[in-house]
Scaffold this active site. Structure first.
Site, PDB file in Angstrom:
ATOM      1  N   SER A  32       0.805  -1.219   0.000  1.00 40.10           N
ATOM      2  CA  SER A  32       0.000   0.000   0.000  1.00 40.10           C
ATOM      3  C   SER A  32       0.838   1.268   0.000  1.00 40.10           C
ATOM      4  CB  SER A  32      -0.951   0.007   1.205  1.00 40.10           C
ATOM      5  OG  SER A  32      -0.231  -0.137   2.420  1.00 40.10           O
ATOM      6  N   GLY A  89      -1.771  -4.349   1.162  1.00 39.55           N
ATOM      7  CA  GLY A  89      -1.843  -5.536   2.004  1.00 39.55           C
ATOM      8  C   GLY A  89      -0.846  -6.616   1.659  1.00 39.55           C
ATOM      9  N   ASN A 137       4.158  -5.162   5.745  1.00 42.67           N
ATOM     10  CA  ASN A 137       3.065  -5.984   6.266  1.00 42.67           C
ATOM     11  C   ASN A 137       3.572  -7.243   6.961  1.00 42.67           C
ATOM     12  OD1 ASN A 137       0.694  -4.437   5.508  1.00 42.67           O
ATOM     13  ND2 ASN A 137       1.269  -4.875   3.399  1.00 42.67           N
ATOM     14  N   ASP A 154      -4.567   6.963  10.058  1.00 46.08           N
ATOM     15  CA  ASP A 154      -4.218   5.650  10.611  1.00 46.08           C
ATOM     16  C   ASP A 154      -2.795   5.594  11.156  1.00 46.08           C
ATOM     17  OD1 ASP A 154      -2.644   5.557   8.311  1.00 46.08           O
ATOM     18  OD2 ASP A 154      -3.821   3.985   7.340  1.00 46.08           O
ATOM     19  N   HIS A 164       0.045   5.186   6.836  1.00 45.36           N
ATOM     20  CA  HIS A 164       0.191   5.515   5.430  1.00 45.36           C
ATOM     21  C   HIS A 164       0.485   6.999   5.236  1.00 45.36           C
ATOM     22  CE1 HIS A 164      -2.235   1.777   5.334  1.00 45.36           C
ATOM     23  NE2 HIS A 164      -1.450   1.512   4.299  1.00 45.36           N
TER      24      HIS A 164
END
Length: 207
Positions: free
Chosen positions: A26, A63, A91, A172, A175
């Site tokens: 991402s 992801g 991730n 979040d 990002h």
């Protein structure tokens, strides 16, 4: 995270353009950003501003892990890149995956790219601090070790200058914003230029 493959709509590439693939998650796919603010687009703009005839290909899937990147190599190699930035592992760390698996996958990815005569830059990651010191030391060591063993370029931390800065990250905290991506591009740019000069040591394609 939403699974999404982002295709960059760049200007048509000239015949002599180098093709630089960004294989990632991402952070490269441009999660929750306008398409023209994603890392590959901003990187291409920065390189072209420096007169590098480069088309940057966005091979980022939100992801994705190192295992996922390894599994889709046949697909992305169909784009016939000359060079690649491998920006996978975030991730793996967030999920607390075994660092040995990350090492194995990353090594396989790099060796496969090199077997196709593709120059490689590894964009490293750091483990989240909440996973503890032991895990962090094991995970953080993966990227420099793989770069050394496979003899490819290393940029130690893909989120350098951006991680943990609330002004450069989305709500979040994981990002980057468009401004955060701009910082990422600025800081990694010298290493990307080094990568391009490995593709074309004489600089003949842009002189």
């Amino acid at each position: 995270m939403t699974l999404a493959f982002v295709t960059v709509l760049s200007a048509p590439a000239a015949a002599e353009d180098m093709r630089l693939m960004v294989l990632g998650d991402s952070l490269t796919a441009g999660y929750n950003l306008p398409q023209d603010k994603a890392f590959p687009v901003q990187l291409e703009q920065a390189l072209r501003a420096r007169d590098y005839p480069v088309t940057v290909l966005n091979a980022g899937i939100s992801g994705d892990t190192t295992a996922g990147g390894r599994a889709r190599l046949d697909w992305v190699l169909a784009e016939e890149p000359d060079a690649a930035i491998v920006a996978l592992g975030a991730n793996d760390g967030l999920r607390g995956l075994d660092p040995e698996q990350t090492r194995e996958n990353l090594t396989a990815i790099v060796r496969r790219l090199k077997s196709q005569e593709i120059q490689v830059l590894i964009a490293g990651m750091l483990a989240p601090p909440n996973l503890g010191r032991e895990y962090g030391e094991a995970f953080n060591a993966v990227f420099p070790e793989v770069a050394e063993r496979t003899a490819v370029l290393l940029y130690p931390f893909f989120l350098k200058g951006v991680a943990a800065d609330p002004t450069l990250n989305q709500a979040d905290g994981l990002h980057p914003t468009a401004d955060g991506v701009a910082v990422m591009v600025e800081t990694i740019l010298p290493k990307v230029e080094e990568l391009l000069h490995k593709v074309d040591p004489c600089g003949c394609s842009w002189d």
